[in-house]
Design an enzyme around this catalytic site. Structure first.
Site, short mmCIF file in Angstrom:
data_model
loop_
_atom_site.label_atom_id
_atom_site.label_comp_id
_atom_site.label_asym_id
_atom_site.label_seq_id
_atom_site.Cartn_x
_atom_site.Cartn_y
_atom_site.Cartn_z
N HIS A 546 0.75 -1.21 0.01
CA HIS A 546 -0.10 0.01 -0.06
C HIS A 546 0.77 1.06 0.18
O HIS A 546 0.65 2.20 0.79
CB HIS A 546 -1.06 -0.05 1.34
N HIS A 591 -7.01 -0.50 3.72
CA HIS A 591 -6.68 -1.00 2.43
C HIS A 591 -6.81 -0.05 1.38
O HIS A 591 -8.08 0.52 1.54
CB HIS A 591 -6.85 -2.38 1.77
#
Length: 615
Positions: A546, A591
């Site tokens: 990420h 996320h």
């Protein structure tokens, strides 16, 4: 020109050129091309997998992870990380139409409302939670679970915060793994409540991960299939795949200001200049958007000069402020009678059976996804005195750096704050790249992910000697600097939070299926468990994939602190924007996929507004 595809594309009269046909790029292109009066061109380095017969590795949900390291992956790596014992980590990024949305594990969630309000506090007006919520909802078409599904799997949802008319299909999975039946009761027994909807702006608690999944077809929904495929016939939408942008063409206008005029592109053995009459939009992601800015002469002077690139705009923030989620995978032995995904991957007979069930009726193991999730604040999992110590240390870091962003990070430790600083995700099977399964034994994995890191790294062009020039073919230097400098507090948090992983797996009813922790192995007589945790975190932390922040919004400090303004325009250049995860100034507790789509939706809307205001 000998390449007819490139020749045709170069002859187009394009208003907008979008670099990168990935998660954000295709969403921006779809929205801009809603105006039939404009011509939109997208340039993607990878191939399209939409028309390929053998693309099950992308489309079939339960085959997540198979594309990592494949032709669809850029296969980046970090440089050696001193904070991780000198290891370098693979950094998968999508190299296919659809980008990383074609490779990821389809997780769909949003951060805490405070995450986005922090962006606005930095001076990025219009980027708070209430500002972004309409764009979150605009991107998605949520399919509510049935009443029976809600009761059996605890798949609650809030209809007020879920979008129902967007391109991307989102839903709870049809079937959960065996261990999920124990998840909510176990967390509830530890004082962690199950929450109604993780998308409502407060995601601390236990819940089920929604996925980017078309429930009717039981297929991955990603930017190529959701945003592009339905409108591929638009006459003003043009896609050039397997083509590499070499640089953004910058020219001085009559006022001696830099303006983006187009891009230099290579397709096969041919090159061409592609012109945009309105804007060039960089949507190449947190790795390659700063890379392309630097290749175009925008960045830190020393970096550019060392790479042999002419300096056009000195901005020391390009490629800096890199933030990533850190992850560990703790392995537990479970009874050998439990079926796991490892069984299917390792047994051709079971894999054939899974294929048959999926293609015959969209059922079976390939429809099962890892969805047992909890986000918890440290105050819920650590003693009060340890939380107070971390808060004091975080405040010292903020005082030493003088950065408002670090002060905002330190505020997460304040008493009463409920942001989920640690994500826990449990699934049957061995998820660790470092633990080797023993024949005849079965395993489960608890993933632990740090959400709000102090670690700050960078992504830059590599230097070139002997008057050579760095090109797009030279992979960028990715240096996340995990656990270094101020990031040392991240290592301590991750080590302390390993206790929480153990507590979850020692609590009934989940403890019923967990025999023992096998990785890391329990402490020997010469070591304490704390020592084991410290070594484990340092030696086995990996990326959670990420990365954000390398072309961040500058807020109140403008170009002194960032690369783009709150309308995502690159400082010092007309007609050039960045629209992807790299513009995020601070990491979020989630996320990032849903947020990237919201950024794309908002970015496209701002472009339309800006041109409408010109009359």
């Amino acid at each position: 020109m000998g390449n007819p595809t490139l020749e045709h594309f170069a002859a187009l009269q394009l208003d907008y050129i979008i670099i990168g046909g990935g998660t954000a790029g295709l969403a921006v292109a779809a929205r801009l091309s809603e105006d039939a009066e404009v011509q939109v061109g997208v340039i993607e380095a990878g191939p399209s997998a939409l028309d390929r017969e053998n693309n099950g590795a992308i489309n079939i949900p339960g085959r997540y992870g198979e594309t990592i390291g494949s032709e669809y992956d850029w296969q980046f790596e970090t440089i050696s990380q001193p904070g991780l014992g000198g290891r370098s980590l693979p950094w998968p990024r999508g190299r296919v139409l659809g980008g990383t949305s074609a490779l990821n594990f389809m997780a769909w969630n949003r951060g805490h409302r405070d995450d986005y309000d922090a962006w606005a506090t930095l001076g990025n007006l219009g980027w708070g939670w209430k500002d972004l919520l309409p764009f979150f909802r605009r991107s998605e078409n949520f399919h509510p679970p049935s009443a029976a599904h809600q009761e059996y799997y605890k798949s609650a949802y809030d209809p007020e915060v879920n979008g129902t008319g967007g391109p991307l299909q989102t839903s709870h999975v049809k079937q959960y793994g065996i261990a999920h039946q124990y998840w909510h009761d176990t967390l509830n027994n530890l004082g962690v409540e199950s929450i109604p909807d993780s998308l409502a702006g407060a995601n601390s608690g236990a819940w089920n991960m929604i996925c980017t999944l078309d429930p009717a077809r039981q297929e991955r929904s990603y930017s190529a299939s959701a945003y592009y495929a339905p409108i591929a016939g638009r006459k003003n939408m043009h896609i050039l795949t397997e083509a590499t942008v070499l640089e953004v063409i910058l020219e001085l206008d009559n006022n001696s200001d830099w303006a983006a005029r187009g891009v230099q592109v290579r397709c096969g053995e041919e090159e061409a200049s592609i012109i945009a009459t309105r804007e060039v939009i960089l949507s190449a992601g947190s790795v390659q958007s700063p890379q392309l800015l630097e290749l175009s002469g925008i960045g830190q002077r020393d970096i550019l000069e060392a790479a042999g690139i002419d300096v056009k705009i000195h901005n020391p923030n390009v490629g800096e402020n890199l933030q990533d989620h850190m992850m560990t995978a703790t392995i537990f032995e479970i009874p050998p009678t439990f079926p796991t995904r490892d069984d299917i991957l390792g047994d051709p007979i079971q894999r054939t059976a899974a294929d048959h069930a999926y293609y015959a009726s969209q059922t079976g193991p390939w429809t099962v996804m890892p969805c047992s999730v909890a986000y918890t604040p440290l105050s819920q999992i650590l003693p009060t005195d340890e939380c107070a110590e971390l808060y004091n240390d975080a405040q010292k870091i903020a005082k030493e750096t003088g950065r408002i962003s670090d002060a905002l990070l330190a505020s997460q430790f304040e008493p009463g704050k409920t942001r989920g600083q640690i994500e826990s995700l449990f699934d049957l099977g061995n998820w660790s790249p470092d633990f080797v399964s023993e024949p005849g034994k079965k395993y489960a994995t608890m993933l632990q992910m740090l959400q709000y890191p102090f670690s700050r790294g960078s992504i830059h062009l590599p230097p070139k000697g002997d008057k050579q020039k760095t090109t797009v073919d030279d992979k960028p230097v990715i240096d996340p600097q995990y656990y270094l400098g101020a990031g040392e507090i991240d290592r301590r948090i991750m080590a302390k939070a390993q206790r929480w992983t153990d507590r979850i797996c020692q609590t009934e009813p989940l403890a019923h299926i967990v025999r023992a922790r096998v990785f890391p192995t329990p402490a020997e007589t010469s070591d304490s468990e704390e020592t084991v945790y410290d070594k484990f975190v340092s030696n086995y932390t990996i990326t959670d994939w990420h990365p954000i922040g390398t072309c961040a919004m500058g807020g109140y400090q403008n170009a002194k602190a960032g690369v783009v303004d709150e309308r995502l325009r690159v400082y010092g250049v007309r007609g050039l924007r960045v629209i992807d995860a790299s513009i995020m100034p601070l990491q979020i507790g989630a996320h990032i996929q849903a947020t990237v789509y919201a950024i794309a939706e908002k970015g496209a809307e701002m472009i339309k507004e800006d041109y409408a205001s010109r009359g």
